[in-house]
Design an enzyme around this catalytic site. Structure first.
Site, PDB file in Angstrom:
ATOM      1  CB  SER A 442      -0.927   0.016   1.218  1.00  0.00           C
ATOM      2  OG  SER A 442      -0.178   0.051   2.416  1.00  0.00           O
ATOM      3  N   GLY A 443       0.281   2.338  -0.413  1.00  0.00           N
ATOM      4  CA  GLY A 443       0.973   3.618  -0.448  1.00  0.00           C
ATOM      5  C   GLY A 443      -0.044   4.728  -0.478  1.00  0.00           C
ATOM      6  CB  ALA A 444       0.371   8.374  -0.984  1.00  0.00           C
ATOM      7  CE  LYS A 461      -2.329   2.115  -8.519  1.00  0.00           C
ATOM      8  NZ  LYS A 461      -1.116   2.876  -8.874  1.00  0.00           N
ATOM      9  CG  ASP A 549       6.357   9.609  -8.539  1.00  0.00           C
ATOM     10  OD1 ASP A 549       7.392  10.088  -8.032  1.00  0.00           O
ATOM     11  OD2 ASP A 549       5.521   8.964  -7.888  1.00  0.00           O
TER      12      ASP A 549
END
Length: 713
Positions: A442-444, A461, A549
């Site tokens: 998981s992430g932002a 996701k 990114d």
């Protein structure tokens, strides 16, 4: 002005108040009261759902059966009082059907000999049917307070009320699921839970995160003080269970916990949440009633003011007119400033609408046009700016003081352009077509799960709870849907079932590059990663897509270690649909990306293009060479500032780097963007380097632990 002024004032006030009523003739306070009455029934059905799922597990049927019976009686009583529609009564009967026989057997003290598969099937069907019913009922409750697409009557307080109610429902789903699986007779039976039931749990976990985040961010301070205790579990056991589900999705490990004890703890939490919900409802209705009372008083004052300024010239100035003017001016001075402002802005809100036209014409509803005396129409008055707006002049308009809440954006959900028929037909995947297995990470931007889709292993996701996460979901869907390259992660489709939005992509067994660099790497790893990433980025740039990114954690590895660029949530297209370049300083100057990998021109908010991705690529090359983060000896922001200020301090390359590789890295992180090579050139240079490496240089690059330059703490 006498009778004419009073008549105009009454007509003005009547028209102002008429637009505050719904089509059914109910005020916003009435509609909120109706919503809370429905939420009371929802609370009772949530209780019935939870205990029914626990009963159907079978291991403690004798304990749960009396609670199910009592819960059904409570629901039936309120249903009868509210005259529930036949269609929803039928939905409830369907949800109850799975438990009718087990309930009768348990109440009669009869032991049943159902198989594990039958118990699981009954639990799953009841869980899914109750969830469907709850979704309809909650949507119906909050549809009561929507007026012409906006909820301006309620603002942030109403948005908080709805989000808090939906958070409670998501928590109720978790209770029903956990109590159901912990009541199943064997651990093996827990593995038989249907993919639809698992998907419903994923949705519940995502909704809890989404609505909890929204409440914390948007709730007024006074409201937050009331409901704060309802946002988290007081029970340590429940907090640990929730953390397990969120972090690993390992619900099977929960089997063996005392289901009745869990039921009691969950119920204490949800009952307390309901009490807070009632307090919030009362607070909201009191505030709305007070606001309406204030507005009625001030709108009457404004009506009399307008009647005064629109008086026929024959009576201005006159002793009676001047006396009324002085009295109104004193009232205006003494009026509560905020309440008066709201009333004024309410009038401005009507500017340009049919209500505005009727207000300015002052036609009596009792006298049709052409009947009776011609109504007076004043010339444009030369009043101060706010009064000019009020009287229909062309002074500057003012925004409404009430927060406008666009339905579907609070909490956030995807824009409608992704929910049209053609897009759904091409890319749409139903949530229940996915068989979720376990959590990957998981992430932002969201949480990723491993799942099965049509017999194929995939990665799913689930978009996170912030507006940025959802914007990233939209951007990634648009970009990935039209890409096809071996070094860009493959897009299989998207789940578009608000508030749940998912990306379904190929599953990469090798994990991400940042994780791979924490382990020993095989021979040829540097050259394979460097060329694969460059090839994928060359393809993106050929499609006029800027990644923005690029970093090691956004590169996935297949089972055979093929590099695949992923996470295009911050990407941007550099061309319009007619293929005209739109990259301009005012478009691409925002600070986007991750500090350690961010190009200097991006951090300085200067105009940037594809060369910014090349700079980020140089930092990834540094990672592969050293198995360390760029500027690992300083914080992320200081790392970015080191790159962007002064002469531009770059990470220190290790001793022994092959000269051709060093030259490539240094060219890619050149301080002048126009001097950095394009990815097509980088691919060609890497091919040449590969062909010309000496055995010693190749052995240096193949060092399994890399060549660290920073002392490890």
């Amino acid at each position: 002005m006498g009778g004419d002024g009073g008549s105009m004032r009454r007509r003005y006030s009547m028209r102002i108040n008429s637009v505050r009523m719904s089509a059914a003739g109910r005020t916003p306070v009435d509609r909120v009261f109706t919503a809370d009455a429905i939420m009371n029934l929802v609370h009772l059905i949530q209780r019935e759902r939870g205990v029914t799922c626990a009963l159907l597990g079978g291991s403690r049927a004798e304990s749960f059966a009396p609670v199910v019976r009592a819960a059904r009686r409570d629901v039936d009583k309120v249903m009868e009082e509210q005259c529930w529609p036949a269609a929803r009564c039928a939905c409830l009967a369907k949800a109850r059907a799975s438990a009718d026989h087990p309930l009768a057997d348990a109440l009669a003290g009869r032991r049943t000999s159902r198989s594990d598969a039958a118990r699981v099937d009954a639990f799953c069907r009841a869980f899914e049917d109750y969830n469907s019913l709850m979704r309809q009922e909650i949507d119906h409750a909050f549809a009561q307070v929507k007026v012409d697409g906006y909820e301006w009557e309620l603002g942030k307080m109403y948005a908080t009320y709805e989000a808090f109610a939906r958070l409670k429902e998501a928590t109720g789903k978790e209770r029903a699921f956990v109590c159901g699986i912990t009541s199943l007779p064997t651990k093996k039976s827990v593995e038989l839970v249907s993919q639809r039931t698992r998907a419903d749990l994923i949705v519940a976990l995502n909704e809890q995160q989404l609505h909890r985040t929204f409440v914390k961010k948007h709730a007024p301070r006074t409201v937050m003080q009331i409901i704060e205790t309802g946002l988290t579990y007081e029970s340590t056991e429940l907090r640990n269970i929730h953390r397990t589900l969120e972090e690993t999705f390992d619900y099977i490990s929960l089997w063996g916990v005392n289901s009745y004890s869990l039921w009691l703890k969950y119920s204490v939490h949800i009952d307390r949440t309901r009490q807070l919900q009632v307090l919030l409802d009362q607070l909201m209705r009191n505030a709305m009633t007070k606001e309406e009372e204030d507005e009625n008083v001030n709108e009457d004052l404004i009506a009399r003011t307008m009647a005064l300024v629109h008086a026929p010239p024959a009576v201005k100035p006159g002793e009676a007119w001047e006396g009324q003017r002085d009295a109104i001016m004193r009232e205006l001075v003494d009026a509560d400033a905020d309440a008066l402002k709201r009333a004024l802005l309410r009038v401005v809100d009507l500017a340009g609408t049919e209500e505005d036209a009727s207000l300015r014409s002052f036609d009596s509803p009792r006298s049709p046009r052409g009947v009776g005396p011609e109504p007076f129409r004043a010339a444009r008055p030369m009043w101060p700016n706010w009064l000019s707006c009020l009287c229909g002049g062309n002074g500057a308009t003012a925004p409404s003081s009430r927060p406008r809440v666009v339905p579907g954006r609070l909490p956030p959900q995807a824009a409608g352009k992704f929910e049209n028929a053609s897009f759904v037909q091409k890319f749409g995947i139903g949530l229940y077509e996915l068989q979720f297995q376990h959590k990957i990470g998981s992430g932002a931007a969201g949480t990723t799960y491993a799942a099965d889709f049509k017999g194929k292993r995939v990665a799913v996701k689930v978009a996170g709870s912030s507006e940025v996460s959802l914007d990233g979901w939209e951007a990634e869907v648009v970009v990935l849907g039209y890409l096809n390259h071996v070094n860009v992660v493959s897009f299989l489709g998207a789940v578009m079932e608000p508030p749940t939005h998912c990306l379904v992509m190929e599953f990469c067994e090798g994990g991400d590059l940042s994780a791979a660099l924490t382990r020993s790497t095989p021979k040829g790893f540097f050259m394979r990663m460097a060329r694969g990433i460059a090839s994928g980025m060359e393809y993106l740039h050929s499609k006029s897509i800027l990644h923005r990114d690029l970093k090691s954690s956004n590169v996935l590895l297949s089972a055979d270690l093929e590099a695949k660029v992923t996470d295009l949530g911050l990407s941007v297209a550099l061309r319009t649909e007619d293929d005209e370049t739109i990259a301009r300083a005012h478009v691409l100057t925002s600070e986007i990306g991750t500090y350690r990998w961010m190009a200097p021109e991006v951090l300085r908010h200067e105009w940037y293009v594809t060369s910014a991705d090349v700079f980020s690529y140089s930092m990834v090359l540094f990672e592969i060479l050293t198995h360390q983060l760029p500027h690992a000896d300083r914080t992320p922001l200081k790392a970015a500032l080191s790159n962007a200020t002064g002469d531009g301090e770059r990470p220190r390359l290790p001793e022994g780097v092959p000269p051709a590789v060093r030259a490539l890295v240094e060219a890619c992180w050149d301080s002048m963007p126009h001097r950095r090579p394009a990815f097509a050139d980088i691919v060609r240079r890497l091919d040449a380097i590969e062909a010309e490496l000496t055995p010693e240089e190749r052995a240096w690059l193949d060092a399994p632990e890399g060549h660290p330059v920073y002392t490890k703490a």
